[in-house]
Each structure stands twice: as C-alpha cells, then as structure tokens.
Motif scaffolding. Structure first.
Motif, PDB file in Angstrom:
ATOM      1  N   PHE A 142       0.828  -1.282  -0.075  1.00  0.00           N
ATOM      2  CA  PHE A 142      -0.228  -0.154   0.146  1.00  0.00           C
ATOM      3  C   PHE A 142       0.968   1.268  -0.050  1.00  0.00           C
ATOM      4  O   PHE A 142       0.617   2.214  -0.968  1.00  0.00           O
ATOM      5  N   TRP A 143       1.859   1.387   0.871  1.00  0.00           N
ATOM      6  CA  TRP A 143       2.624   2.625   1.083  1.00  0.00           C
ATOM      7  C   TRP A 143       3.752   2.531   0.254  1.00  0.00           C
ATOM      8  O   TRP A 143       4.413   3.526   0.322  1.00  0.00           O
ATOM      9  N   ALA A 144       4.036   1.520  -0.642  1.00  0.00           N
ATOM     10  CA  ALA A 144       5.301   1.740  -1.692  1.00  0.00           C
ATOM     11  C   ALA A 144       4.593   2.001  -3.016  1.00  0.00           C
ATOM     12  O   ALA A 144       5.385   2.016  -3.901  1.00  0.00           O
ATOM     13  N   ALA A 145       3.386   2.250  -3.093  1.00  0.00           N
ATOM     14  CA  ALA A 145       2.915   2.648  -4.478  1.00  0.00           C
ATOM     15  C   ALA A 145       3.486   4.293  -5.069  1.00  0.00           C
ATOM     16  O   ALA A 145       3.846   4.883  -4.164  1.00  0.00           O
ATOM     17  N   SER A 146       3.432   4.231  -6.231  1.00  0.00           N
ATOM     18  CA  SER A 146       3.882   5.855  -6.757  1.00  0.00           C
ATOM     19  C   SER A 146       2.641   6.378  -7.187  1.00  0.00           C
ATOM     20  O   SER A 146       1.623   5.552  -7.821  1.00  0.00           O
TER      21      SER A 146
END
Length: 340
Positions: A142-146
């Motif tokens: 979830f938090w690794a997205a761009s």
C-alpha cells in the motif's frame, strides 16, 4: 444468493474450517478512545467508514489531511464535508471504520453507532476500539505505491488490478464491522462467473465479517489500486465458499486460502475519490512519527474491561519491562512467516 454444497451456512460450519477465534484476540478491544487512539486519529489523513442498518450498507472514504477527525473518550467526530459520500450515514446506523497512518502498516479500527448529525459533523458513539495488524497493507504494498498508477476503466480489469479492500459487514443487531484486506494485483479480487470473488488471508484472527455474512449477507466494499485516486465501490449479497476450483484462483506463494467470499450479481461503481485527491498519499513523504503501534496495542490490552483471570494474567505479563519490544518482534516475525 445462490447456495451450493460448498457454501458455509452456519457458524459451526465456519469454525470447522477456520477454527474458533482464540480468546486472547478479544483482550485487545477497548470500549473507548484512549490517549493512544486519539493521537492516532489526530495524525491520520484517511478513514474508511462503513455505515449499515439492516440490509442497507455502504462504504465511503473520508479525510484528506491529518487532524480532520477528532473526538473524546466516548465519541468520534467526522466532518460531513470531508466524507466522499456523507449520504450513507443516518442516526442510529451501525458504524465501522479504519484509520490509516502514512508509512505505517498497522491500522486503527473504531466501531460504534451514529448518534447524530450536528454542526456539520457526524457524532459516533464509540463501542469498540482496537489495533489491526499490518498484513493487509504489507500484502498490498500500500505505502510503496507511486502516484499516477494505471486506472482501468472496466470493472473486471479494475478488480483484477486492485490490491486493497475495505469490506463492510453488519450483523443481525445492526453492529457494523470494517475489515481491511490486501493482496498482490491479480489475487486480490476477480469478477467472473457472474460474481465478484475475494479470498481470506491470515489477519488479526477476529472473524466478525464472516459471522456477519452468515447472519446478514448484504455487504459493501471499497477497492483501491494504491497510487490511483479512483475507487471501485462494490455491493451485493455475499456467501462464503470452500470450493476448491474457486480457491485455486487465489493461490499466492504456494498458499491456498481456506475460504473465498463470493458476491452474486454485484453492483460496481468506479469513481474518483475526492478524499484520495486531497490526501495526496503517494509517494509517502515520511512515516508518521510519534506513534508506536506496539505501544498502542499493549495499552489496549491493559485497558481491556474484561476482569477475568486471562485478562488479569495478560495485564500482569504486559507490565513487565521489555515486553512491548518482544511484542513488536513477535509481530515482525508473524509478518514474515504467516503472511499468506
């Protein structure tokens, strides 16, 4: 709703497949917002909120910046103007929510009931508050997205590309639950055979959503592709299945889920979320500092109102210096060895 020989129709059948929820699971639940929970809410820029009453149930997103929500020990307050769909809520409806912190995998769940709408705010009477493990957000990256993730315009393609879901269910007494689910793209959800499907994965060991589906099968969900500002809103009548062919569609890292949830003839609405546009979540600028999920979880265990022997023993153990660090190490190990 189509029942088959592989459908789970009773709680006894459910427990035969997944076992009973261990008693200690309920010790982490408190009936109010303590200091740690209030700080978590104050720092959160995003809430998933589910509202339900009987067969009426829906999910919306809210927020856009830290501090949008507030409250005190027994009341949560949400501004109506900062919910994507404030029309979902009515006084007396069950409420379930999930608060996220940028860069943090663990989430905070707050459940209760809508008390009233006053001065541009929904006022929620708090009945449950507890922390949820990070597995759903880890599995979904979830938090690794761009930002600017590709956003399919067709429902089937969007569901296949989705990686995170907030699932709202409600029991026969009108109590709501909002459960986070996450998986890699292609194994989160699918739209085929006239229905929407998604798998069960290891989580916090509470089985509220499953029990709710058995008691009252109307559900709603919000599905995301992290990095995109669009959301798929899904609703319909759900069933739990152990069908081998269906479960085989959701194998990840050689692990086949025990159960799959199906929604026959679902209603699906793809639209942009004003909350996600305002929040500008990706890329994560910095992990939220000043809030230690392990310490919040330990505090909740100590504050649990259960006065039984198990609760007293747990409280005594958690008072030993260094136990919080051991709990954190235990969570980290569980995330590595029991993700699927």
């Amino acid at each position: 709703m189509r029942r088959t020989s592989d459908s789970i129709a009773t709680v006894d059948e459910l427990e035969a497949y997944i076992g009973k929820a261990p008693a200690p699971v309920n010790l982490k639940v408190i009936d109010h917002l303590d200091e740690g929970a209030l700080r978590w809410i104050a720092a959160s820029p995003l809430v998933f909120a589910g509202f339900g009453d009987g067969s009426r149930i829906g999910v919306t997103l809210g927020g856009g910046h830290p501090g949008f929500a507030g409250g005190d020990a027994h009341e949560l307050r949400l501004p109506t103007a900062l919910l994507d769909d404030p029309t979902l809520a009515r006084p007396g409806m069950g409420f379930g929510s999930l608060f996220l912190l940028p860069g943090v995998g663990e989430t905070l769940r707050v459940n209760g009931r809508v008390a009233k709408v006053d001065g541009g705010e929904f006022r929620i009477t708090v009945e449950e508050c507890y922390g949820h493990c990070a597995k759903a957000l880890i599995r979904s990256d979830f938090w690794a997205a761009s930002p600017g993730a590709a956003t399919p315009r067709e429902a089937a393609a969007f569901l296949s590309a989705s990686r995170f879901m907030a699932l709202a269910t409600i029991d026969a007494r009108g109590r709501a639950d909002l459960s986070p689910k996450g998986d890699p793209a292609g194994t989160m959800a699918s739209l085929e055979d006239g229905g929407a499907w998604f798998a069960d994965r290891p989580g916090n060991r509470r089985v509220d959503s499953f029990r709710n589906i058995i008691a009252q099968p109307h559900v709603a969900a919000a599905l995301l592709i992290p990095g995109s500002t669009h959301v798929a809103h899904l609703s319909g009548v759900a069933r739990l299945t152990t069908d081998e062919a269906v479960r085989a569609r959701f194998v990840v890292q050689g692990k086949t889920p025990t159960l799959v949830t199906g929604i026959d003839d679902p209603t699906i609405d793809l639209r942009e979320s004003p909350t996600l546009v305002r929040a500008n979540l990706w890329p994560v600028k910095a992990r939220t500092e000043g809030i230690d999920p392990a310490k919040v979880f330990v505090a909740h265990l100590k504050l649990n109102s259960d006065k039984g022997l198990g609760a007293r023993l747990a409280g005594a153990v958690l008072s030993v210096p260094g136990v919080t660090g051991l709990l954190l190490k235990g969570l980290e190990k569980d995330y590595k060895t029991n993700l699927y």
